[in-house]
Design an enzyme around this catalytic site. Sequence first.
Site, PDB file in Angstrom:
ATOM      1  N   GLU A 460       0.841  -1.191   0.000  1.00 43.94           N
ATOM      2  CA  GLU A 460       0.000   0.000   0.000  1.00 43.94           C
ATOM      3  C   GLU A 460       0.879   1.246   0.000  1.00 43.94           C
ATOM      4  O   GLU A 460       1.763   1.403   0.844  1.00 43.94           O
ATOM      5  CB  GLU A 460      -0.886  -0.014   1.251  1.00 43.94           C
ATOM      6  CG  GLU A 460      -1.678   1.273   1.449  1.00 43.94           C
ATOM      7  CD  GLU A 460      -2.142   1.445   2.896  1.00 43.94           C
ATOM      8  OE1 GLU A 460      -1.761   0.639   3.760  1.00 43.94           O
ATOM      9  OE2 GLU A 460      -2.890   2.405   3.147  1.00 43.94           O
ATOM     10  N   ASP A 535      -4.000   0.220   9.907  1.00 42.23           N
ATOM     11  CA  ASP A 535      -5.087   1.141  10.232  1.00 42.23           C
ATOM     12  C   ASP A 535      -6.316   0.814   9.370  1.00 42.23           C
ATOM     13  O   ASP A 535      -6.349  -0.193   8.668  1.00 42.23           O
ATOM     14  CB  ASP A 535      -4.638   2.597  10.023  1.00 42.23           C
ATOM     15  CG  ASP A 535      -4.171   2.833   8.588  1.00 42.23           C
ATOM     16  OD1 ASP A 535      -4.346   1.920   7.750  1.00 42.23           O
ATOM     17  OD2 ASP A 535      -3.643   3.916   8.307  1.00 42.23           O
ATOM     18  N   ASP A 537      -7.566   2.287   6.699  1.00 44.34           N
ATOM     19  CA  ASP A 537      -7.316   2.265   5.260  1.00 44.34           C
ATOM     20  C   ASP A 537      -6.679   0.953   4.834  1.00 44.34           C
ATOM     21  O   ASP A 537      -7.043   0.359   3.812  1.00 44.34           O
ATOM     22  CB  ASP A 537      -6.391   3.424   4.856  1.00 44.34           C
ATOM     23  CG  ASP A 537      -7.114   4.762   4.915  1.00 44.34           C
ATOM     24  OD1 ASP A 537      -8.295   4.759   5.342  1.00 44.34           O
ATOM     25  OD2 ASP A 537      -6.502   5.781   4.543  1.00 44.34           O
TER      26      ASP A 537
END
Length: 668
Positions: A460, A535, A537
Site C-alpha cells: 500500500e 489502520d 485504510d
Amino acid sequence: MDNFENIAKENQEEVMEEKLIKFDDETEMDTAVSEEYGADQIQVLEGLEAVRKRPGMYIGSTGPKGLHHLVYEIVDNSVDETLAGFCTHIEVEIHPDNVISVRDNGRGIPVEINEKTGLPSVTVVLTVLHAGGKFGGSGYKVSGGLHGVGSSVVNALSEWLEVEVSRDGHVHRQRFSRGNIETELEIVGDTNETGTLVKFKADPEVFTETTEYEFETLQRRLRETAFLNAGLKLTLTDSRDPENIVEEVYCYEGGIGSFVEYINESRGLTPLHDSAIHFSSVSGDRSAEVALMYNDGYNETILSFANNVRTVDGGTHETGFKTALTRVFNDYGKKYNILKDGDKKLSGDDVREGLTAVISVKLTEAEFEGQTKGKLGNTDITPLVSQTVYEKLTTYFEENPAVIKAIFNKALEAARAREAARKARDLARRKSALESNSLPGKLADCTSKDSTLTELYIVEGDSAGGSAKNGRDREYQAILPLWGKMLNVEKARLDKVIGNDKLTPVVLALGTGIGEDFDIEKLRYGKIVIMADADVDGAHIRTLLLTFFFRYMRPLIDEGHVYIAQPPLFKITKGKKVRYAFSDEERNEAIEEFGGSCDIQRYKGLGEMDAEQLWETTMDPAFRTMLRVNVEDAMKADETFSILMGDKVEPRREFIEKNAKYVKNLDV
Ligand code: TSJ
C-alpha cells in the site's frame, strides 16, 4: 392454409378501414386517369430490334430470372388495371411446352386506331418500346406509369405472342412472332364481357439456358401480389402435365395484414397478439400502408414495397417507419412511467426485436436507387409514413393495453439483454487486456523465475513501496506498489473497481488471468503477500484484495498462496538494544526485559520505516511472521466487503462502529 384464412377473417375491422381508403383512392383515380383516354396520347418511341439485340438491358438477364420476369411484366399490366379499380381476377397458367397465359377481367386494352401510328392502341402497346411512363405523362397517375413499359419487350422476346381483348361487345385477336405483327387485329367473336388475355412462348433463341418455368417461383410472386392488393384474386394453374393439373388461388381480404400473419406462421413463429396491427393513409397522389406483428422470436423482418415493387434495400419509406416506431415506444414508455430514468431509452433494435412488418407505399414517379435499384429515394414519402405510423400506432397502443403490454415487455427485455451483452463484451475485452503478457510498469520484479521460491509483495502506498523495493531480497522478492487512498473507492462495487483497472496491475503481475480463464499453472509467484498499514485504510485494502482473490482467483486462496504481512506496531529501544513488538503484550514484555524506561516508537504506517527496518521486521523470511489466509478468512472478507461496499449505508456504519477495534487489530 385454412387456419391462415381464418386469421384473415378476424381482421374485419381493418378490412373495412381499408375499403374506405380504397374508395378514396378511386376518386383520386377518376380524376387522375385522363378524362378522355385517347390512343394519340401514346408516345411512339423506339423499335424492338434494340430489345432482341440486348435483352439483358431490358429484363436483367436471359437466365431463369429473366424468363420469369416475362410473366411478371405481363401480370403487372393487369395489376395496374386492378389499381385503377377495374380488375378483380387475374388468372395465370403454365401450359404444356411452357406457354404462359395471363387473363384478367379488366376493361380490355383499348383497340381503337391510334392517330399518330394508324395502328390499334393494343398493337402499339405490344410493338412499341415505351420509355418511362406507359402513356406519357398525362394519362395515368398512381396506377399507370408504374409498370407496363415492358409488354412490348415481352413480345419481342417471345417466339410468338397472342393477345385477345374482350371489349365493346367483341373479342379482338392479334398474333405476333418475335415482336413482329403476324396477323392484323381482327374480331373473332362476340361477347358481353370485358378483359384481356395474353398468351406467349418465350423464345428459346433468347433464353438459351432454359425456357422451363418453376411453379414455386411464380407462386411466390403471385401470392405476394395478392397480399399487396387486398381482395384481388389470383389463380395459378400448372397444366404442363395433363395427368396432374395443379391450381392454386391467392386472395387475401386482409392484404398486407394477412401478409405479416402469413410470414410469422410460415416461419413457425408464435405471435404476441391475435392479429396484425394494420393501418394506412392517403395524401394527395401518395399512399402509405403498414402492417406489423410481433412474435416471440428475436429477428426483425421488414418487407417494403413501392408501387408493389419490392425495395430490398429499404429506403425513405422504411426510414420513416423505423423512426416513428422507436418514437411511439419511447413516448408511450415515458407517458406511462415504464421508462423511468431520464437517460433510459429503447433503441431501434430493441423495438424491432421479434417484429414482422410490411410497408407498402404508392406514389407517382418512384425513384429506385442503388446498384440494384432496390432502394426507394423519394424523400417526401418519409413524413407521410412516419406521421401515419406515429399517429395510428399511438392510438392503437392506447386502445389495446393488453397487446402493448406484451410487446413493450419484449422491447424492455431486448434492451436488458443488449445491456447485458454489452457488459459481457466489455468484460471480455478487459479479460483479454488482463491476459496480455505485459507486466505492470510499477512492478519491481525479482530475478528468479522459480515460482516455488518467489514472492510478490503488494504494498500500500508509494513511499512504503519505495522502502520495500530497497529493502527486499531482489532474487526472490518482487514489489508491486498499489494506489494510495483506498477509501475513495469505498462506495464503488467490486466490478467497478475492476472496470477502473485498479486491480489490473495485480492480475498482470500474477499472470494467471481471472474468472473462468484463471490458470494457476501461470502463477508467477508462490507467495502473494499483502502488505498494508495497521489502520482502517489498510484494512480496507486487505478486504478488497482478499474479496477479489476469493471471487475471481479462488484457487489462490484454496491452495494457500495468499499471506498478510505483519508489520510491527512498536519499536522499543534502550541504548543499543532494539526490539519490535506486534502487540501491546509484546511491547510490555520487551519493556520488562529491557528493565524499564525504554524509548517506545509507535508505527502509524509502513512509510515510517526505512528500507532496512522494513526488511528486518516484515520481509526477512528468517525473522518475519506472516498470516496465511485460509478460505474462512477470505469468506469473512467477502462478507465484510459486501457490507462495506454495499449500497445500504446503515449496516455499513453499524459494522464499522462495531468492528472499529477489530479493524485496528488487523482482523479483516
Ligand atoms: F399490355 C399487355 F398486353 F401486356 C397486357 C395488358 C396484358 C394483360 C394480361 C393485360 C393487360 C391489360 C391492360 N389489362 N387491362 C388493361 N387495361 C388497359 O390497357 C386500359 C383499359 C382501358 C383504359 C381506358 O381509359 O378506358 C385504359 C387502359 C390503359
